[in-house]
Design a protein around this motif. Sequence first.
Motif, PDB file in Angstrom:
ATOM      1  N   ARG A  45       0.813  -1.210   0.000  1.00 46.54           N
ATOM      2  CA  ARG A  45       0.000   0.000   0.000  1.00 46.54           C
ATOM      3  C   ARG A  45       0.851   1.267   0.000  1.00 46.54           C
ATOM      4  N   ASP A  46       2.075   1.142   0.511  1.00 49.85           N
ATOM      5  CA  ASP A  46       2.984   2.286   0.540  1.00 49.85           C
ATOM      6  C   ASP A  46       3.706   2.480  -0.789  1.00 49.85           C
ATOM      7  N   GLY A  47       3.404   1.628  -1.762  1.00 50.20           N
ATOM      8  CA  GLY A  47       4.029   1.751  -3.071  1.00 50.20           C
ATOM      9  C   GLY A  47       5.374   1.070  -3.205  1.00 50.20           C
ATOM     10  N   VAL A  48       5.812   0.398  -2.145  1.00 50.85           N
ATOM     11  CA  VAL A  48       7.100  -0.292  -2.175  1.00 50.85           C
ATOM     12  C   VAL A  48       6.895  -1.731  -2.633  1.00 50.85           C
ATOM     13  N   PRO A  49       7.592  -2.170  -3.659  1.00 52.11           N
ATOM     14  CA  PRO A  49       7.406  -3.540  -4.160  1.00 52.11           C
ATOM     15  C   PRO A  49       8.057  -4.584  -3.256  1.00 52.11           C
ATOM     16  N   GLU A  50       7.533  -5.787  -3.327  1.00 47.88           N
ATOM     17  CA  GLU A  50       8.158  -6.931  -2.642  1.00 47.88           C
ATOM     18  C   GLU A  50       8.988  -7.667  -3.688  1.00 47.88           C
ATOM     19  N   ILE A  51      10.275  -7.760  -3.456  1.00 48.00           N
ATOM     20  CA  ILE A  51      11.196  -8.266  -4.468  1.00 48.00           C
ATOM     21  C   ILE A  51      11.809  -9.593  -4.046  1.00 48.00           C
ATOM     22  N   ALA A  52      11.809 -10.529  -4.975  1.00 41.37           N
ATOM     23  CA  ALA A  52      12.503 -11.804  -4.783  1.00 41.37           C
ATOM     24  C   ALA A  52      13.643 -11.871  -5.796  1.00 41.37           C
ATOM     25  N   SER A  53      14.776 -12.386  -5.378  1.00 42.23           N
ATOM     26  CA  SER A  53      15.934 -12.476  -6.270  1.00 42.23           C
ATOM     27  C   SER A  53      16.257 -13.928  -6.575  1.00 42.23           C
ATOM     28  N   PHE A  57      21.860 -13.914  -5.688  1.00 37.61           N
ATOM     29  CA  PHE A  57      21.858 -12.576  -5.091  1.00 37.61           C
ATOM     30  C   PHE A  57      20.956 -12.534  -3.862  1.00 37.61           C
ATOM     31  N   VAL A  58      21.207 -11.539  -3.004  1.00 40.16           N
ATOM     32  CA  VAL A  58      20.415 -11.345  -1.789  1.00 40.16           C
ATOM     33  C   VAL A  58      19.920  -9.908  -1.742  1.00 40.16           C
ATOM     34  N   VAL A  59      18.604  -9.735  -1.535  1.00 42.44           N
ATOM     35  CA  VAL A  59      18.014  -8.403  -1.395  1.00 42.44           C
ATOM     36  C   VAL A  59      18.004  -8.023   0.078  1.00 42.44           C
ATOM     37  N   HIS A  60      18.644  -6.895   0.414  1.00 45.46           N
ATOM     38  CA  HIS A  60      18.741  -6.467   1.822  1.00 45.46           C
ATOM     39  C   HIS A  60      17.737  -5.381   2.174  1.00 45.46           C
ATOM     40  N   GLY A  61      17.250  -4.672   1.173  1.00 48.51           N
ATOM     41  CA  GLY A  61      16.281  -3.619   1.464  1.00 48.51           C
ATOM     42  C   GLY A  61      15.834  -2.933   0.197  1.00 48.51           C
ATOM     43  N   ILE A  62      14.603  -2.406   0.224  1.00 51.18           N
ATOM     44  CA  ILE A  62      14.084  -1.717  -0.953  1.00 51.18           C
ATOM     45  C   ILE A  62      13.128  -0.616  -0.514  1.00 51.18           C
ATOM     46  N   THR A  63      13.185   0.519  -1.218  1.00 53.79           N
ATOM     47  CA  THR A  63      12.221   1.603  -1.060  1.00 53.79           C
ATOM     48  C   THR A  63      11.700   1.930  -2.463  1.00 53.79           C
ATOM     49  N   LYS A  64      10.923   3.006  -2.573  1.00 51.67           N
ATOM     50  CA  LYS A  64      10.413   3.387  -3.892  1.00 51.67           C
ATOM     51  C   LYS A  64      11.532   3.764  -4.857  1.00 51.67           C
TER      52      LYS A  64
END
Length: 390
Positions: A45-53, A57-64
């Motif tokens: 709802r905040d517009g931030v996607p949920e990302i799978a790699s 690779f490893v995803v540590h954090g994501i914002t818009k």
Amino acid sequence: MAARIYIQSDWVQSLRKAEGEAWVSCKIPGKPTIYGSLKCNGVGRDGVPEIASSEEFVVHGITKKSLHISCPTGNVSSKFLSPYTSFVRIHEKSVTSLDISSGGGLGLSSSTDGSMKIWQTNNGEIRRILKGHIYDVNCCRFFPSGLVVLSGGVDAQVKIWSAEDGSCPVTFKGHKAGILDLAIVDRGRNVVTCSRDGTARLWDCGKSACLAVVADCGAPINGISLDVADNTVNLGDPKAAPSDREIGTEGKLLLLAREDKKLEGVGLHSRQSVFTFDGSDAFNCCIFLSSLVVLAGSQDGSIVQLDIRKPKVPIQTIRKSGAPVLCLAPYKEGFIASQGDGSCFIIQQDSDHLLELTEPDCDPVYTVAVSEKLVYTGCRDGIVRKYQLD
């Protein structure tokens, strides 16, 4: 070269929708490149996607606007930042020089479309178009006041402009080839210019006169930087006693990034060479990180860090790619570098990851300007990009 992570240039747009994908890779020197992918599993709802790699690779954090990932195999971690906003209507062709006023409200840029413009940094609205150079403007700077502009062009002329009404009261003539870079002494009573003719000149702005040829290298001087050197550095004996028209030149060291693979330091007042460092390729740009430490970027992608007291052996040499280093800018406890392959990155001493400013797709990023937590870049695609740092 150390391992480095690369990502699809439009990753923000690709990962903004469910099931969207973007490629990612890690180049490790001497080993096969590791390829992987990122996939959006939905947007919150905040517009931030949920990302799978993919598993490499490893995803540590994501914002818009940012994505922090690592590649354990390459022992490397990078944070990718997309522009806060992009100004696409300021210029029609490559943006070659860029500066931001001391207050941060105005931008100044020149382009291979032949124009030099002053614009508002909040929305890109054009405030002034500065006309007077013949052909392209290679470099432009605001004076510290933010009310006056200095520029140098292919026409070998150096001009001073009013940012308020666009008038040009002063033109310096003396160089025999195009101006490649500019530096302002203190508040702007004097300025220094360098040229394709191989000389660096010191000018008196009030008298519209050349005070001295500070250096004559016999090879184009691609970039200069000026700062007060540490008082332990011997800047040479002045050839003449200080005069009232040269106030502010004492104690200052002028760096010269030369086409003939040399980085040179010259005492601005003595006009004597303080040191010369032989590089691996032509130097394109140089900056001071402190009163003792300098950086220079070369055509082969090397960024050399030197202590000016011991300039023969670099403190370190950084090489992220083989693309030419086109611009360097100090930033907090580190620096920003842009290259000919479209990459622009920030290295900071206290950070365990590389911060990459993304979006240009293999288009050279020619110029970078910093205003507090905002970074502006000028690119061959004609776009001025504005990044907001944490």
